[in-house]
Design a protein around this motif. Structure first.
Motif, PDB file in Angstrom:
ATOM      1  N   ARG A 125      -4.394  -0.363 -13.521  1.00 21.15           N
ATOM      2  CA  ARG A 125      -3.077  -0.858 -13.162  1.00 21.15           C
ATOM      3  C   ARG A 125      -3.141  -1.473 -11.772  1.00 21.15           C
ATOM      4  O   ARG A 125      -3.983  -1.091 -10.946  1.00 21.15           O
ATOM      5  CB  ARG A 125      -2.048   0.282 -13.191  1.00 21.15           C
ATOM      6  CG  ARG A 125      -1.724   0.766 -14.588  1.00 21.15           C
ATOM      7  CD  ARG A 125      -0.991   2.093 -14.568  1.00 21.15           C
ATOM      8  NE  ARG A 125       0.195   2.050 -13.725  1.00 21.15           N
ATOM      9  CZ  ARG A 125       0.924   3.124 -13.415  1.00 21.15           C
ATOM     10  NH1 ARG A 125       0.561   4.318 -13.866  1.00 21.15           N
ATOM     11  NH2 ARG A 125       1.980   3.011 -12.662  1.00 21.15           N
ATOM     12  N   PRO A 126      -2.280  -2.458 -11.476  1.00 18.17           N
ATOM     13  CA  PRO A 126      -2.356  -3.152 -10.187  1.00 18.17           C
ATOM     14  C   PRO A 126      -1.939  -2.267  -9.022  1.00 18.17           C
ATOM     15  O   PRO A 126      -1.074  -1.402  -9.159  1.00 18.17           O
ATOM     16  CB  PRO A 126      -1.378  -4.324 -10.356  1.00 18.17           C
ATOM     17  CG  PRO A 126      -0.408  -3.847 -11.378  1.00 18.17           C
ATOM     18  CD  PRO A 126      -1.192  -2.984 -12.322  1.00 18.17           C
ATOM     19  N   VAL A 127      -2.563  -2.493  -7.888  1.00 17.68           N
ATOM     20  CA  VAL A 127      -2.241  -1.774  -6.649  1.00 17.68           C
ATOM     21  C   VAL A 127      -2.057  -2.810  -5.553  1.00 17.68           C
ATOM     22  O   VAL A 127      -2.911  -3.691  -5.375  1.00 17.68           O
ATOM     23  CB  VAL A 127      -3.375  -0.797  -6.258  1.00 17.68           C
ATOM     24  CG1 VAL A 127      -3.118  -0.208  -4.885  1.00 17.68           C
ATOM     25  CG2 VAL A 127      -3.505   0.308  -7.297  1.00 17.68           C
ATOM     26  N   THR A 128      -0.957  -2.750  -4.832  1.00 20.23           N
ATOM     27  CA  THR A 128      -0.718  -3.742  -3.795  1.00 20.23           C
ATOM     28  C   THR A 128      -1.607  -3.507  -2.580  1.00 20.23           C
ATOM     29  O   THR A 128      -2.039  -2.384  -2.305  1.00 20.23           O
ATOM     30  CB  THR A 128       0.751  -3.703  -3.334  1.00 20.23           C
ATOM     31  OG1 THR A 128       1.012  -2.447  -2.736  1.00 20.23           O
ATOM     32  CG2 THR A 128       1.700  -3.928  -4.496  1.00 20.23           C
ATOM     33  N   ARG A 129      -1.822  -4.565  -1.849  1.00 19.78           N
ATOM     34  CA  ARG A 129      -2.588  -4.450  -0.609  1.00 19.78           C
ATOM     35  C   ARG A 129      -1.845  -3.579   0.401  1.00 19.78           C
ATOM     36  O   ARG A 129      -2.443  -2.811   1.149  1.00 19.78           O
ATOM     37  CB  ARG A 129      -2.817  -5.845  -0.024  1.00 19.78           C
ATOM     38  CG  ARG A 129      -3.758  -5.879   1.168  1.00 19.78           C
ATOM     39  CD  ARG A 129      -4.027  -7.318   1.580  1.00 19.78           C
ATOM     40  NE  ARG A 129      -4.622  -8.065   0.483  1.00 19.78           N
ATOM     41  CZ  ARG A 129      -4.826  -9.386   0.516  1.00 19.78           C
ATOM     42  NH1 ARG A 129      -4.478 -10.078   1.582  1.00 19.78           N
ATOM     43  NH2 ARG A 129      -5.381  -9.992  -0.511  1.00 19.78           N
ATOM     44  N   ALA A 130      -0.503  -3.696   0.404  1.00 28.19           N
ATOM     45  CA  ALA A 130       0.295  -2.891   1.331  1.00 28.19           C
ATOM     46  C   ALA A 130       0.157  -1.403   1.035  1.00 28.19           C
ATOM     47  O   ALA A 130       0.154  -0.582   1.951  1.00 28.19           O
ATOM     48  CB  ALA A 130       1.764  -3.312   1.247  1.00 28.19           C
ATOM     49  N   ALA A 131       0.060  -1.036  -0.258  1.00 30.77           N
ATOM     50  CA  ALA A 131      -0.116   0.375  -0.599  1.00 30.77           C
ATOM     51  C   ALA A 131      -1.435   0.902  -0.042  1.00 30.77           C
ATOM     52  O   ALA A 131      -1.511   2.017   0.473  1.00 30.77           O
ATOM     53  CB  ALA A 131      -0.067   0.560  -2.111  1.00 30.77           C
ATOM     54  N   ALA A 132      -2.499   0.084  -0.141  1.00 29.07           N
ATOM     55  CA  ALA A 132      -3.798   0.489   0.398  1.00 29.07           C
ATOM     56  C   ALA A 132      -3.734   0.633   1.917  1.00 29.07           C
ATOM     57  O   ALA A 132      -4.274   1.582   2.496  1.00 29.07           O
ATOM     58  CB  ALA A 132      -4.868  -0.522   0.004  1.00 29.07           C
ATOM     59  N   VAL A 133      -3.046  -0.314   2.585  1.00 23.38           N
ATOM     60  CA  VAL A 133      -2.885  -0.232   4.039  1.00 23.38           C
ATOM     61  C   VAL A 133      -2.106   1.032   4.413  1.00 23.38           C
ATOM     62  O   VAL A 133      -2.430   1.727   5.379  1.00 23.38           O
ATOM     63  CB  VAL A 133      -2.171  -1.494   4.573  1.00 23.38           C
ATOM     64  CG1 VAL A 133      -1.796  -1.310   6.046  1.00 23.38           C
ATOM     65  CG2 VAL A 133      -3.058  -2.709   4.407  1.00 23.38           C
ATOM     66  N   GLY A 134      -1.070   1.341   3.617  1.00 20.48           N
ATOM     67  CA  GLY A 134      -0.282   2.541   3.871  1.00 20.48           C
ATOM     68  C   GLY A 134      -1.124   3.796   3.797  1.00 20.48           C
ATOM     69  O   GLY A 134      -0.963   4.716   4.607  1.00 20.48           O
ATOM     70  N   VAL A 135      -2.043   3.863   2.828  1.00 22.15           N
ATOM     71  CA  VAL A 135      -2.923   5.020   2.697  1.00 22.15           C
ATOM     72  C   VAL A 135      -3.829   5.153   3.918  1.00 22.15           C
ATOM     73  O   VAL A 135      -4.010   6.240   4.468  1.00 22.15           O
ATOM     74  CB  VAL A 135      -3.762   4.915   1.409  1.00 22.15           C
ATOM     75  CG1 VAL A 135      -4.876   5.951   1.422  1.00 22.15           C
ATOM     76  CG2 VAL A 135      -2.884   5.122   0.186  1.00 22.15           C
ATOM     77  N   VAL A 136      -4.406   4.027   4.356  1.00 25.64           N
ATOM     78  CA  VAL A 136      -5.303   4.050   5.517  1.00 25.64           C
ATOM     79  C   VAL A 136      -4.550   4.550   6.756  1.00 25.64           C
ATOM     80  O   VAL A 136      -5.047   5.404   7.517  1.00 25.64           O
ATOM     81  CB  VAL A 136      -5.899   2.661   5.768  1.00 25.64           C
ATOM     82  CG1 VAL A 136      -6.674   2.637   7.077  1.00 25.64           C
ATOM     83  CG2 VAL A 136      -6.820   2.257   4.617  1.00 25.64           C
ATOM     84  N   LEU A 137      -3.328   4.030   6.963  1.00 29.73           N
ATOM     85  CA  LEU A 137      -2.533   4.467   8.105  1.00 29.73           C
ATOM     86  C   LEU A 137      -2.178   5.950   7.998  1.00 29.73           C
ATOM     87  O   LEU A 137      -2.246   6.695   8.982  1.00 29.73           O
ATOM     88  CB  LEU A 137      -1.249   3.634   8.197  1.00 29.73           C
ATOM     89  CG  LEU A 137      -1.393   2.195   8.701  1.00 29.73           C
ATOM     90  CD1 LEU A 137      -0.056   1.471   8.618  1.00 29.73           C
ATOM     91  CD2 LEU A 137      -1.915   2.166  10.125  1.00 29.73           C
ATOM     92  N   ALA A 138      -1.805   6.385   6.785  1.00 25.70           N
ATOM     93  CA  ALA A 138      -1.407   7.782   6.600  1.00 25.70           C
ATOM     94  C   ALA A 138      -2.567   8.729   6.878  1.00 25.70           C
ATOM     95  O   ALA A 138      -2.400   9.754   7.552  1.00 25.70           O
ATOM     96  CB  ALA A 138      -0.880   7.996   5.183  1.00 25.70           C
TER      97      ALA A 138
END
Length: 332
Positions: A125-138
């Motif tokens: 399923r698709p995953v946005t780039r922003a979601a990945a950035v959010g994980v890295v920041l978290a």
């Protein structure tokens, strides 16, 4: 009509985000209530068993009401109980017996990144780039919150146990989402939670051996930053708020959002736990912890605001289409 559906979808996402935050607050308060009980003489595993077994008793009427789930979804119930309830607790407490709590928390909360990997490469399923950035920041913010540099000892077994807790937490988020797109045939989340707690209590009974517990502690008082508090009141907090409310709001939020978004928002649990410990236990925050908490909040906001809505065929960040509401959401 399309505008109306988009408004309903946005409202549903807002409710889901609110429930996810409530779940993080409820889960985050478990340590603050459990620590005085442990200091009063209870073994950590016994506190976990009391937490899960007490919640299972509270949810027992719902288990009876949804007993058809045992026949329809036995694998889901067993998996949720073993991974989402017993697995997370057992692996986490085993890991902190070998490595610092901060390191264990950081490794456990790699779960959002693992959820993104599961969604992208297993479910395709698709995953946005922003979601990945959010994980890295978290994850980076969590490293500051738990001050991981304060205990950088390498214990391979301890790290593997903490990673086991992270994998079980992935199971919690993924299994919470199972059947959410099945309309009227979707398993009721309250029934799943009730039977998951029953399975978790049964497994933890074997591990914790509660018959060896010092039950007299529950009849006395524990001290929260020097203030005496009835032990039974702290136990009620752990069972009702930190377990029943936490699991109910958490599973329902996953149904309304998605595993990857709910996973990132769940990172707030560590921040909330640290803040509550500051106010209730007198454990003061350092400057890096405050900055880390702000980074976690930023990561959670970015991930939830740009992640694909349930049912979207492509990421919102890439110019996705409006989400079609399922029959279940339309009824709601």
């Amino acid at each position: 009509m399309r505008t109306s559906e988009s408004g309903l979808a946005g409202r549903g996402k807002g409710i889901g985000l609110g429930l996810a935050i409530v779940s993080a607050i409820a889960f985050g308060g478990s340590g603050v209530a459990a620590k005085p009980l442990i200091e009063a003489g209870l073994d950590p595993l016994h506190v976990v068993w009391l937490r899960v077994a007490g919640a299972a008793l509270v949810m027992l009427p719902l288990a009876v009401r949804h007993r058809a789930l045992v026949r329809r979804r036995p694998a889901l119930l067993a998996g949720f109980g073993l991974l989402g309830v017993a697995g997370v607790q057992a692996f986490y407490f085993a890991s902190i017996s070998r490595i610092p709590v901060g390191v264990a928390l950081l490794v456990e909360y790699l779960a959002p990144a693992l959820v993104l990997g599961w969604v992208r490469f297993v479910q395709r399923r698709p995953v946005t780039r922003a979601a990945a950035v959010g994980v890295v920041l978290a994850v980076g913010g969590l490293a500051c919150v738990v001050e991981v540099w304060a205990g950088l000892g390498f214990d391979a077994l301890g790290l593997l146990l903490a990673l086991g807790a992270a994998c079980c937490q992935v199971g919690y988020f993924v299994l919470s989402d199972q059947g959410s797109d099945s309309g009227a045939d979707a398993p009721d989340p309250l029934g799943v939670i009730a039977y998951g707690l029953l399975v978790g209590a049964a497994v933890l009974t074997v591990i914790a051996r509660p018959w060896a517990m010092d039950w007299a502690v529950l009849g006395g008082t524990a001290h929260m930053d020097g203030t005496p508090v009835p032990a039974v009141l702290l136990l009620a907090w752990i069972v009702l708020l930190a377990t029943v409310v936490a699991y109910v709001t958490g599973v329902v939020s996953v149904r309304r959002l998605s595993p990857q978004v709910a996973g990132v928002v769940a990172c707030l649990e560590a921040v909330i736990a640290t803040v509550l410990a500051w106010f209730l236990l007198g454990e003061h925050l350092s400057a890096p912890q405050i900055v880390g908490g702000a980074v976690v909040l930023a990561g959670a906001f970015i991930a939830q605001s740009s992640a694909p809505a349930k049912g979207a065929p492509q990421p919102v960040a890439a110019g996705g289409v409006d989400t079609e509401l399922s029959e279940r959401e339309n009824v709601a």
